[in-house]
Design an enzyme around this catalytic site. Structure first.
Site, short mmCIF file in Angstrom:
data_model
loop_
_atom_site.label_atom_id
_atom_site.label_comp_id
_atom_site.label_asym_id
_atom_site.label_seq_id
_atom_site.Cartn_x
_atom_site.Cartn_y
_atom_site.Cartn_z
CE LYS A 9 -3.82 -2.37 2.34
NZ LYS A 9 -4.77 -2.35 3.49
CE1 TYR A 49 -9.18 -3.44 0.38
CE2 TYR A 49 -8.52 -1.30 -0.47
CZ TYR A 49 -8.22 -2.47 0.21
OH TYR A 49 -6.94 -2.66 0.73
CG ASN A 112 -3.58 -2.80 6.91
OD1 ASN A 112 -3.44 -2.31 5.79
ND2 ASN A 112 -4.63 -3.55 7.23
CG HIS A 115 -4.84 -6.33 -0.71
ND1 HIS A 115 -6.09 -6.46 -0.14
CD2 HIS A 115 -4.85 -7.14 -1.80
CE1 HIS A 115 -6.81 -7.30 -0.86
NE2 HIS A 115 -6.09 -7.72 -1.89
CD GLU A 126 -8.23 -9.06 -4.27
OE1 GLU A 126 -7.07 -9.45 -4.05
OE2 GLU A 126 -9.09 -8.92 -3.37
P1 DAT Z 1 -7.74 -7.17 4.97
O1 DAT Z 1 -6.93 -6.08 4.35
O2 DAT Z 1 -7.02 -7.81 6.13
O3 DAT Z 1 -8.26 -8.17 3.99
P2 DAT Z 1 -10.42 -6.06 4.99
O4 DAT Z 1 -10.55 -6.60 3.60
O5 DAT Z 1 -11.50 -6.40 5.97
O6 DAT Z 1 -9.02 -6.47 5.65
O7 DAT Z 1 -10.32 -4.47 4.93
C1 DAT Z 1 -9.57 -3.85 3.92
C2 DAT Z 1 -8.77 -2.74 4.52
O8 DAT Z 1 -9.64 -1.76 5.09
C3 DAT Z 1 -7.87 -3.15 5.69
O9 DAT Z 1 -6.63 -3.68 5.26
C4 DAT Z 1 -7.69 -1.87 6.42
C5 DAT Z 1 -9.04 -1.19 6.25
N1 DAT Z 1 -9.88 -1.47 7.41
C6 DAT Z 1 -10.47 -2.65 7.73
N2 DAT Z 1 -11.16 -2.56 8.87
C7 DAT Z 1 -11.01 -1.28 9.29
C8 DAT Z 1 -11.45 -0.54 10.40
N3 DAT Z 1 -12.23 -1.09 11.35
N4 DAT Z 1 -11.08 0.76 10.50
C9 DAT Z 1 -10.32 1.36 9.57
N5 DAT Z 1 -9.84 0.71 8.49
C10 DAT Z 1 -10.19 -0.59 8.35
MG MG Z 2 -9.59 -7.95 2.42
#
Ligand code: DAT
Ligand code: MG
Length: 150
Positions: A9, A49, A112, A115, A126
């Protein structure tokens, strides 16, 4: 053979963690199959997303993800999707074990750094989205993969 989409990212690129993430996938034994540096549009990220559209953090997620270039990669190998997720750690870095990428390099869920696809179907979706011209997996006769798969 299984493929996964791994993306560094904008904060990971900015902080210079691209090489570290590539190193970990290489040394684990996965094959780098495609790689691009791209400053993604909001439209592309909204599609990437799309399952999170209703979440309260969606606008800030799109803002952050479009703030600079990302490095998108396809990694190929046995159980690449599940193993890739394990190597990344949990969504919230504070829940990520030391030794995982998120567990070693970050503390904020909104920053974080990487991805990883969460299922084989989403990985293929994707890969098609980010590499619309297609990705060709060529066997590498001198790589470790030839020991495993040929
Ligand atoms: P991942 O990236 O572990 O697959 P995800 O698909 O649920 O997680 O969410 C995509 C991204 O969105 C994640 O990497 C960081 C952001 N995100 C997820 N939950 C969040 C939250 N509660 N608050 C802020 N950002 C969040
Ligand atoms: Mg995800």
């Amino acid at each position: 053979m299984e493929r996964t989409y791994i993306m560094v990212k904008p904060d990971g690129v900015e902080r210079g963690i691209v090489g570290e993430i590539i190193k970990r996938f290489e040394q684990r034994g996965f094959q780098l199959t495609a790689l691009e540096l791209i400053h993604p549009s909001k439209e592309l990220l909204e599609e990437h997303y799309c399952d999170l559209k209703t979440k309260g953090f969606f606008p800030s997620l799109i803002e952050y993800m479009s703030s600079g270039p990302v490095v998108g990669m396809v990694w190929t190998g046995k159980d690449a999707v599940k193993t890739g997720r394990k190597m990344l750690g949990e969504t919230n870095p504070l829940n990520s074990a030391p030794g995982t990428i998120r567990g070693d390099f970050c503390i904020e869920v909104g920053r974080n750094i990487c991805h990883g696809s969460d299922a084989v179907e989403s990985a293929e979706r994707e890969i098609a989205l980010w590499f619309p011209r297609g990705v060709k997996t060529v066997a590498r006769s001198h790589s470790i993969h030839s020991l495993f798969y040929e």
